[in-house]
Design a protein around this motif. Structure first.
Motif, PDB file in Angstrom:
ATOM      1  N   PRO A   1       0.835  -1.194   0.000  1.00 10.27           N
ATOM      2  CA  PRO A   1       0.000   0.000   0.000  1.00 10.27           C
ATOM      3  C   PRO A   1       0.875   1.252   0.000  1.00 10.27           C
ATOM      4  O   PRO A   1       1.940   1.284   0.633  1.00 10.27           O
ATOM      5  N   ASN A   2       0.435   2.264  -0.728  1.00 10.12           N
ATOM      6  CA  ASN A   2       1.208   3.504  -0.841  1.00 10.12           C
ATOM      7  C   ASN A   2       0.253   4.702  -0.827  1.00 10.12           C
ATOM      8  O   ASN A   2      -0.822   4.654  -1.413  1.00 10.12           O
ATOM      9  N   ILE A   3       0.681   5.742  -0.138  1.00  9.63           N
ATOM     10  CA  ILE A   3      -0.146   6.943  -0.003  1.00  9.63           C
ATOM     11  C   ILE A   3       0.649   8.138  -0.508  1.00  9.63           C
ATOM     12  O   ILE A   3       1.811   8.333  -0.130  1.00  9.63           O
ATOM     13  N   MET A   4       0.050   8.936  -1.375  1.00 14.38           N
ATOM     14  CA  MET A   4       0.702  10.116  -1.958  1.00 14.38           C
ATOM     15  C   MET A   4      -0.184  11.343  -1.817  1.00 14.38           C
ATOM     16  O   MET A   4      -1.393  11.270  -2.017  1.00 14.38           O
ATOM     17  N   THR A   5       0.402  12.473  -1.489  1.00 16.10           N
ATOM     18  CA  THR A   5      -0.320  13.740  -1.373  1.00 16.10           C
ATOM     19  C   THR A   5      -0.562  14.334  -2.756  1.00 16.10           C
ATOM     20  O   THR A   5       0.330  14.309  -3.609  1.00 16.10           O
ATOM     21  N   ALA A   6      -1.750  14.873  -2.972  1.00 18.99           N
ATOM     22  CA  ALA A   6      -2.050  15.503  -4.268  1.00 18.99           C
ATOM     23  C   ALA A   6      -2.933  16.738  -4.089  1.00 18.99           C
ATOM     24  O   ALA A   6      -3.835  16.759  -3.250  1.00 18.99           O
ATOM     25  N   GLY A   7      -2.601  17.742  -4.896  1.00 21.44           N
ATOM     26  CA  GLY A   7      -3.425  18.946  -4.939  1.00 21.44           C
ATOM     27  C   GLY A   7      -4.220  19.043  -6.237  1.00 21.44           C
ATOM     28  O   GLY A   7      -5.213  19.761  -6.309  1.00 21.44           O
ATOM     29  N   TRP A   8      -3.780  18.299  -7.240  1.00 20.50           N
ATOM     30  CA  TRP A   8      -4.460  18.361  -8.537  1.00 20.50           C
ATOM     31  C   TRP A   8      -5.561  17.315  -8.547  1.00 20.50           C
ATOM     32  O   TRP A   8      -5.411  16.219  -9.103  1.00 20.50           O
ATOM     33  N   ALA A   9      -6.659  17.663  -7.935  1.00 21.19           N
ATOM     34  CA  ALA A   9      -7.782  16.738  -7.792  1.00 21.19           C
ATOM     35  C   ALA A   9      -9.075  17.516  -7.916  1.00 21.19           C
ATOM     36  O   ALA A   9      -9.193  18.621  -7.386  1.00 21.19           O
TER      37      ALA A   9
ATOM     38  N   THR B   1       0.374  14.395   6.176  1.00 19.38           N
ATOM     39  CA  THR B   1      -0.017  14.668   4.790  1.00 19.38           C
ATOM     40  C   THR B   1       1.173  15.225   4.008  1.00 19.38           C
ATOM     41  O   THR B   1       1.459  14.798   2.884  1.00 19.38           O
ATOM     42  N   ASP B   2       1.875  16.162   4.587  1.00 15.68           N
ATOM     43  CA  ASP B   2       3.042  16.740   3.909  1.00 15.68           C
ATOM     44  C   ASP B   2       4.114  15.670   3.681  1.00 15.68           C
ATOM     45  O   ASP B   2       4.708  15.596   2.592  1.00 15.68           O
ATOM     46  N   TYR B   3       4.324  14.827   4.700  1.00 13.84           N
ATOM     47  CA  TYR B   3       5.341  13.772   4.590  1.00 13.84           C
ATOM     48  C   TYR B   3       5.080  12.881   3.369  1.00 13.84           C
ATOM     49  O   TYR B   3       6.026  12.540   2.629  1.00 13.84           O
TER      50      TYR B   3
ATOM     51  N   ALA C   1       5.439   6.595  -7.881  1.00 16.76           N
ATOM     52  CA  ALA C   1       4.994   5.222  -7.603  1.00 16.76           C
ATOM     53  C   ALA C   1       3.482   5.122  -7.753  1.00 16.76           C
ATOM     54  O   ALA C   1       2.950   4.101  -8.230  1.00 16.76           O
ATOM     55  N   THR C   2       2.786   6.174  -7.373  1.00 17.44           N
ATOM     56  CA  THR C   2       1.319   6.191  -7.450  1.00 17.44           C
ATOM     57  C   THR C   2       0.840   5.983  -8.884  1.00 17.44           C
ATOM     58  O   THR C   2      -0.121   5.239  -9.124  1.00 17.44           O
ATOM     59  N   ALA C   3       1.489   6.625  -9.851  1.00 14.19           N
ATOM     60  CA  ALA C   3       1.084   6.468 -11.251  1.00 14.19           C
ATOM     61  C   ALA C   3       1.241   5.013 -11.676  1.00 14.19           C
ATOM     62  O   ALA C   3       0.348   4.433 -12.308  1.00 14.19           O
TER      63      ALA C   3
HETATM   64  C1  FMN Z   1       1.083  19.541  -0.970  1.00 19.58           C
HETATM   65  C2  FMN Z   1       1.552  18.637  -2.084  1.00 19.58           C
HETATM   66  C3  FMN Z   1       0.756  18.452  -3.201  1.00 19.58           C
HETATM   67  C4  FMN Z   1       1.181  17.632  -4.242  1.00 19.58           C
HETATM   68  N1  FMN Z   1       0.379  17.462  -5.333  1.00 19.58           N
HETATM   69  C5  FMN Z   1       0.771  16.629  -6.319  1.00 19.58           C
HETATM   70  C6  FMN Z   1      -0.108  16.374  -7.410  1.00 19.58           C
HETATM   71  O1  FMN Z   1      -1.252  16.844  -7.476  1.00 19.58           O
HETATM   72  N2  FMN Z   1       0.363  15.570  -8.410  1.00 19.58           N
HETATM   73  C7  FMN Z   1       1.605  14.982  -8.375  1.00 19.58           C
HETATM   74  O2  FMN Z   1       1.959  14.268  -9.310  1.00 19.58           O
HETATM   75  N3  FMN Z   1       2.433  15.187  -7.323  1.00 19.58           N
HETATM   76  C8  FMN Z   1       2.034  15.978  -6.294  1.00 19.58           C
HETATM   77  N4  FMN Z   1       2.839  16.164  -5.213  1.00 19.58           N
HETATM   78  C9  FMN Z   1       4.140  15.481  -5.174  1.00 19.58           C
HETATM   79  C10 FMN Z   1       4.018  14.015  -4.708  1.00 19.58           C
HETATM   80  O3  FMN Z   1       3.142  13.884  -3.610  1.00 19.58           O
HETATM   81  C11 FMN Z   1       5.408  13.503  -4.301  1.00 19.58           C
HETATM   82  O4  FMN Z   1       6.295  13.585  -5.390  1.00 19.58           O
HETATM   83  C12 FMN Z   1       5.383  12.090  -3.718  1.00 19.58           C
HETATM   84  O5  FMN Z   1       6.626  11.838  -3.103  1.00 19.58           O
HETATM   85  C13 FMN Z   1       5.103  11.014  -4.751  1.00 19.58           C
HETATM   86  O6  FMN Z   1       4.906   9.830  -4.034  1.00 19.58           O
HETATM   87  P1  FMN Z   1       4.904   8.383  -4.710  1.00 19.58           P
HETATM   88  O7  FMN Z   1       6.142   8.250  -5.554  1.00 19.58           O
HETATM   89  O8  FMN Z   1       4.928   7.464  -3.499  1.00 19.58           O
HETATM   90  O9  FMN Z   1       3.661   8.256  -5.519  1.00 19.58           O
HETATM   91  C14 FMN Z   1       2.426  16.974  -4.152  1.00 19.58           C
HETATM   92  C15 FMN Z   1       3.227  17.148  -3.014  1.00 19.58           C
HETATM   93  C16 FMN Z   1       2.790  17.970  -1.990  1.00 19.58           C
HETATM   94  C17 FMN Z   1       3.640  18.139  -0.755  1.00 19.58           C
END
Ligand code: FMN
Length: 188
Positions: free
Chosen positions: A27-35, A78-80, A54-56
């Motif tokens: 399982p993997n969790i990634m922060t995103a703002g483009w949603a 969330t930031d982490y 990794a999420t992609a």
């Molecule tokens: C506040 C914040 C918002 C982010 N929004 C996006 C996003 O919308 N799309 C994206 O590709 N990466 C975004 N990122 C960057 C990824 O979260 C970051 O590169 C992450 O380490 C990728 O994790 P993964 O490789 O485990 O998927 C954001 C990071 C932060 C801190």
């Protein structure tokens, strides 16, 4: 006011979500703002994810993902999850996770609102994928519901502004949507 032409790398005010996948077998969790919520029926969500993440890879492999809405108190974790990649850091234990109907879409128990999404389309953009997913399951904390629906003041979500790279909460109400402008309609 004079308009000044600026560089085109401009951002809208954004929600902050945590995207859940299974990537590299965990399982993997990634922060995103483009949603954004897209499509009325069936309900869909679109997320912009850089193809190097990794999420992609997880979404392409599994055809599913989750979108979780953290509350403001979760800002550090969330930031982490946006600072480190699942490619070289195990983020599977950052949150207590639960599953719904879909494989490959782990959801976060601490988030007051969580949705599991089935991938319906992956749009290939130059650096990112635009993943569009149908929401097939939605889960909310009981104390965040008003008349059975999530109340955003109770959810207390985070927003993100750029280029100041700042997390904010949602702020005060300045009017009811689909209502406050009614008197400007012709003939009203
Ligand atoms: C506040 C914040 C918002 C982010 N929004 C996006 C996003 O919308 N799309 C994206 O590709 N990466 C975004 N990122 C960057 C990824 O979260 C970051 O590169 C992450 O380490 C990728 O994790 P993964 O490789 O485990 O998927 C954001 C990071 C932060 C801190």
């Amino acid at each position: 006011m004079e308009k000044i032409r600026i560089e085109t790398n401009v951002f809208l005010p954004m929600p902050v979500v945590l995207v859940g996948t299974v990537a590299g077998g965990r399982p993997n969790i990634m922060t995103a703002g483009w949603a954004s919520r897209v499509n009325a029926e069936p309900p869909m969500i679109a997320i912009g994810i850089n193809r190097a993440h990794a999420t992609a890879e997880g979404i392409v492999e599994n055809g599913s993902f989750s979108v979780n809405v953290p509350h403001a108190g979760m800002v550090e974790a969330t930031d982490y999850c946006g600072l480190v990649s699942g490619k070289n850091t195990d983020k599977s234990a950052v949150f207590d996770l639960f599953s719904g109907d879909l494989d490959g879409a782990p959801m976060i128990r601490a988030c007051p609102l969580a949705m599991e999404c089935r991938l319906v389309r992956a749009v290939d953009l130059p650096t990112d994928y635009l993943f569009i997913g149908e929401i097939v399951g939605a889960y909310a904390d009981a104390d965040c519901l008003v008349d059975g629906k999530p109340d955003m003041e109770r959810v207390n979500p985070l927003t993100l502004t750029m280029p100041d790279n700042t997390y904010r909460t949602i702020g005060v109400s300045v009017g009811k949507a689909w209502e406050i402008g009614t008197h400007l309609k012709k003939g009203a």
